[in-house]
Design an enzyme around this catalytic site. Structure first.
Site, short mmCIF file in Angstrom:
data_model
loop_
_atom_site.label_atom_id
_atom_site.label_comp_id
_atom_site.label_asym_id
_atom_site.label_seq_id
_atom_site.Cartn_x
_atom_site.Cartn_y
_atom_site.Cartn_z
N HIS A 80 0.84 -1.19 0.00
CA HIS A 80 0.00 0.00 0.00
C HIS A 80 0.88 1.24 0.00
O HIS A 80 0.65 2.17 -0.76
CB HIS A 80 -0.93 -0.01 1.22
CG HIS A 80 -1.86 1.16 1.29
ND1 HIS A 80 -2.84 1.27 2.26
CD2 HIS A 80 -1.96 2.29 0.54
CE1 HIS A 80 -3.50 2.40 2.08
NE2 HIS A 80 -2.99 3.04 1.04
N GLU A 122 0.52 7.79 -3.67
CA GLU A 122 1.47 7.54 -2.58
C GLU A 122 2.68 8.45 -2.71
O GLU A 122 3.23 8.91 -1.70
CB GLU A 122 1.89 6.07 -2.58
CG GLU A 122 0.81 5.11 -2.10
CD GLU A 122 0.42 5.36 -0.65
OE1 GLU A 122 1.30 5.29 0.23
OE2 GLU A 122 -0.77 5.62 -0.40
N LYS A 125 1.48 12.06 -1.53
CA LYS A 125 1.19 12.21 -0.10
C LYS A 125 2.35 11.83 0.79
O LYS A 125 2.65 12.53 1.77
CB LYS A 125 -0.04 11.37 0.27
CG LYS A 125 -0.46 11.55 1.73
CD LYS A 125 -1.75 10.81 2.05
CE LYS A 125 -2.17 11.06 3.49
NZ LYS A 125 -3.45 10.37 3.82
N HIS A 126 3.02 10.71 0.49
CA HIS A 126 4.03 10.18 1.41
C HIS A 126 5.45 10.29 0.87
O HIS A 126 6.37 10.61 1.61
CB HIS A 126 3.71 8.71 1.73
CG HIS A 126 2.39 8.51 2.37
ND1 HIS A 126 2.13 8.90 3.67
CD2 HIS A 126 1.23 7.97 1.90
CE1 HIS A 126 0.87 8.61 3.98
NE2 HIS A 126 0.31 8.04 2.92
#
Length: 230
Positions: A80, A122, A125-126
């Protein structure tokens, strides 16, 4: 009345001092908020793909992300994300707008993260909070995934499996030397396994993470739907 006024004034003064102290501590906590590269550890989140697909089907979700992950390939655990974390809380969207992710990098990750939309989101955001460039970040995602051995019982699941969350943790701990109960959390929805989250330091060694562990599934049993085609 004068005594009451003085008492009220003292009370207001105390409240203002308390508020100032709280604001100061909040500012200290926020000093590095969303600063790229300024974080304490990573969480590697491994999603049980059949649960994602089952939930998406129940919601009638026909998005491209759902179609990419829930087609004919029999995915089990997929990545994820690899999420930078603070000891309390986490950063997000650390560069706005995020540097555009090269499509070739996205394509190189589809074996671990089988949905283009997931990879792009991803990164935004990360990944932007890691302090790494896109290529280095996704190389780190790959290294983090390679550092975790998924127990054999979850690699080729052909029928639904009901299991205690603690038993899932135990299976991962048994197959991954150095991993402890304080470094892993099993996440569930109302009935199904959703994710296994594993905490790692910046060198990708397992480490404790109390806040992540507190969010773990508290159900006695969770269901793992079988892999597609099972």
């Amino acid at each position: 009345m004068r005594w009451v006024s003085r008492a009220m004034a003292a009370s207001v003064l105390s409240w203002l001092i308390l508020l100032a102290g709280w604001s100061g501590s909040a500012a200290a906590r926020d000093h590095r908020q969303n600063a790229p590269g300024a974080f304490d550890f990573y969480v590697l989140s491994l999603s049980w793909s059949p649960s994602f697909c089952a939930s998406a089907a129940e919601r009638g979700n026909t998005s491209r992300s759902q179609q990419a992950q829930c087609g004919g390939r029999p995915f089990a655990f997929v990545v994820h994300g690899l999420w930078p974390q603070y000891e309390h809380g986490f950063p997000g969207y650390c560069e706005r707008p995020a540097p555009r992710l090269d499509r070739r990098i996205m394509s190189s990750m589809l074996d671990l993260m089988p949905a283009p939309g997931l990879i792009y989101s991803e990164w935004d955001k990360h990944g932007t909070c890691s302090g790494l460039g896109a290529r280095a970040y996704f190389e780190t995602v790959r290294k983090a995934r390679a550092a975790v051995k998924v127990p054999a019982e979850f690699l080729d699941l052909e029928a639904p499996k009901s299991i205690a969350p603690d038993a899932i943790e135990e299976a991962f701990i048994k197959d991954n030397p150095g991993l402890s109960h304080s470094a892993i959390a099993v996440i569930c929805d109302r009935t199904r396994l959703s994710e296994v989250r594993i905490c790692m330091n910046k060198d990708l060694q397992f480490r404790a993470c109390e806040e992540i562990d507190r969010r773990a599934c508290r159900r006695d049993q969770v269901v793992l739907p079988p892999m597609r085609g099972g």
